[in-house]
Design a protein around this motif. Structure first.
Motif, PDB file in Angstrom:
ATOM      1  N   LYS A   1      23.809  10.091 -27.827  1.00 15.84           N
ATOM      2  CA  LYS A   1      23.256  10.793 -28.988  1.00 15.84           C
ATOM      3  C   LYS A   1      23.609  10.011 -30.247  1.00 15.84           C
ATOM      4  O   LYS A   1      24.770   9.675 -30.474  1.00 15.84           O
TER       5      LYS A   1
ATOM      6  N   TYR B   1       8.237  13.236 -25.025  1.00 14.07           N
ATOM      7  CA  TYR B   1       9.242  13.320 -26.083  1.00 14.07           C
ATOM      8  C   TYR B   1       9.093  14.643 -26.823  1.00 14.07           C
ATOM      9  O   TYR B   1       8.056  15.317 -26.725  1.00 14.07           O
TER      10      TYR B   1
ATOM     11  N   SER C   1      15.043  15.748 -35.385  1.00 14.34           N
ATOM     12  CA  SER C   1      15.471  15.307 -34.057  1.00 14.34           C
ATOM     13  C   SER C   1      14.321  14.660 -33.304  1.00 14.34           C
ATOM     14  O   SER C   1      13.151  15.029 -33.460  1.00 14.34           O
TER      15      SER C   1
ATOM     16  N   SER D   1      18.911  10.841 -27.526  1.00 12.94           N
ATOM     17  CA  SER D   1      18.607  11.669 -28.688  1.00 12.94           C
ATOM     18  C   SER D   1      18.881  10.863 -29.955  1.00 12.94           C
ATOM     19  O   SER D   1      19.948  10.255 -30.084  1.00 12.94           O
TER      20      SER D   1
ATOM     21  N   LEU E   1      13.812  13.375 -29.210  1.00 12.88           N
ATOM     22  CA  LEU E   1      14.431  13.368 -27.887  1.00 12.88           C
ATOM     23  C   LEU E   1      13.493  12.736 -26.872  1.00 12.88           C
ATOM     24  O   LEU E   1      12.289  13.002 -26.867  1.00 12.88           O
TER      25      LEU E   1
END
Length: 277
Positions: A117, A146, A156, A165, A158
């Protein structure tokens, strides 16, 4: 806070990628021993190579992604969509004097970052870099599923398949700006907002040039320094105090997290108003 910046292992080289790649040059991850069959007068990337001592070189194969096919670029940051006629500025990459950076390989980067992350924290500089990184990763694996979302000042991105992330938290001061009965107070010795930064593998910070702003251009009414609320103080001393608070937070909370401070974004408020008949 020296412990957060030492060690040029593989992971630190990946972080250097994240800093370098989002400045629109040959945004590469690098690590010792990765290069083979390069010209004899160019060393492999290692501890002795200063990645920041170099120059921009023209590369016809650039850019690394097309902004028109990236869903994460804001309109105001898309020069081509806003009518810029030339494209030469997109075809430059960064070339260190002492080594050669391998060409960016998004799929390989995602494999190396599996389960990690990353959080960018700062102002528009970090936001631009977050957008650029998400575009480069999306371009590398265009068919990968995604999720991209935002809530308030938190963004964010991902990639579930790769368990990667990439986040962005808009925080221009790094220390706290709090609404009180007296007005907005910039708390140089408080960093409650740092609770949001915990639990990441990489933290990449920058700060706004807030100490230059006065009058209506400053978003606070008072400054809190040493537990005392005052109207104003020496701005460079205020900036130093704020960064000291931030660095103490890093030393106390970073643990094994890799932390980088990029610096300060340049002033970019000049603009030209074009009126067409």
């Amino acid at each position: 806070m020296g412990k957060t910046l030492n060690g040029f292992g593989l992971f630190v080289y990946v972080v250097l990628l994240l800093i370098l790649l989002l400045l629109e040059h040959e945004n590469q991850y690098c690590y010792a021993g990765v290069l083979k069959n390069y010209k004899a007068n160019e060393s492999q990337i290692g501890d002795s190579c200063d990645l920041f001592d170099g120059s921009w070189v023209y590369d016809e194969t650039y850019p690394l992604y097309d902004t028109s096919s990236c869903p994460f670029i804001d309109r105001e940051f898309d020069c081509q969509k806003n009518g810029r006629p030339d494209k030469q500025y997109l075809k430059y990459r960064w070339k260190p004097k002492g080594c050669t950076l391998p060409r960016f390989n998004g799929q390989d980067l995602l494999r190396r970052l599996k389960g990690k992350k990353i959080l960018f924290v700062g102002d528009s500089l970090s936001y631009n870099q977050w957008q650029s990184l998400t575009c480069m990763l999306h371009s590398a694996v265009p068919k990968a599923k995604y999720t991209s979302s935002s809530k308030g000042s938190f963004y964010s991105f991902l990639l579930p398949e790769y368990e990667v992330s990439v986040m962005f938290s808009r925080n221009k001061f790094l220390v706290d700006l709090v609404q009180t009965k007296q007005g907005m107070v910039l708390k140089l010795d408080s960093i409650e907002g740092g609770n949001l930064w915990k639990g990441y593998d990489m933290l990449i910070f920058n700060t706004w040039h807030w100490w230059l702003h006065t009058g209506r251009d400053q978003p606070w009414n008072y400054i809190e320094s040493g537990g005392k609320i005052i109207k104003d103080m020496d701005r460079l001393a205020a900036f130093k105090e704020g960064l000291t608070t931030w660095s103490k937070w890093v030393d106390s909370n970073a643990g094994n997290t890799k932390v980088f401070f990029q610096g300060i974004s340049p002033t970019h408020y000049k603009y030209v108003l074009i009126i067409s008949s």
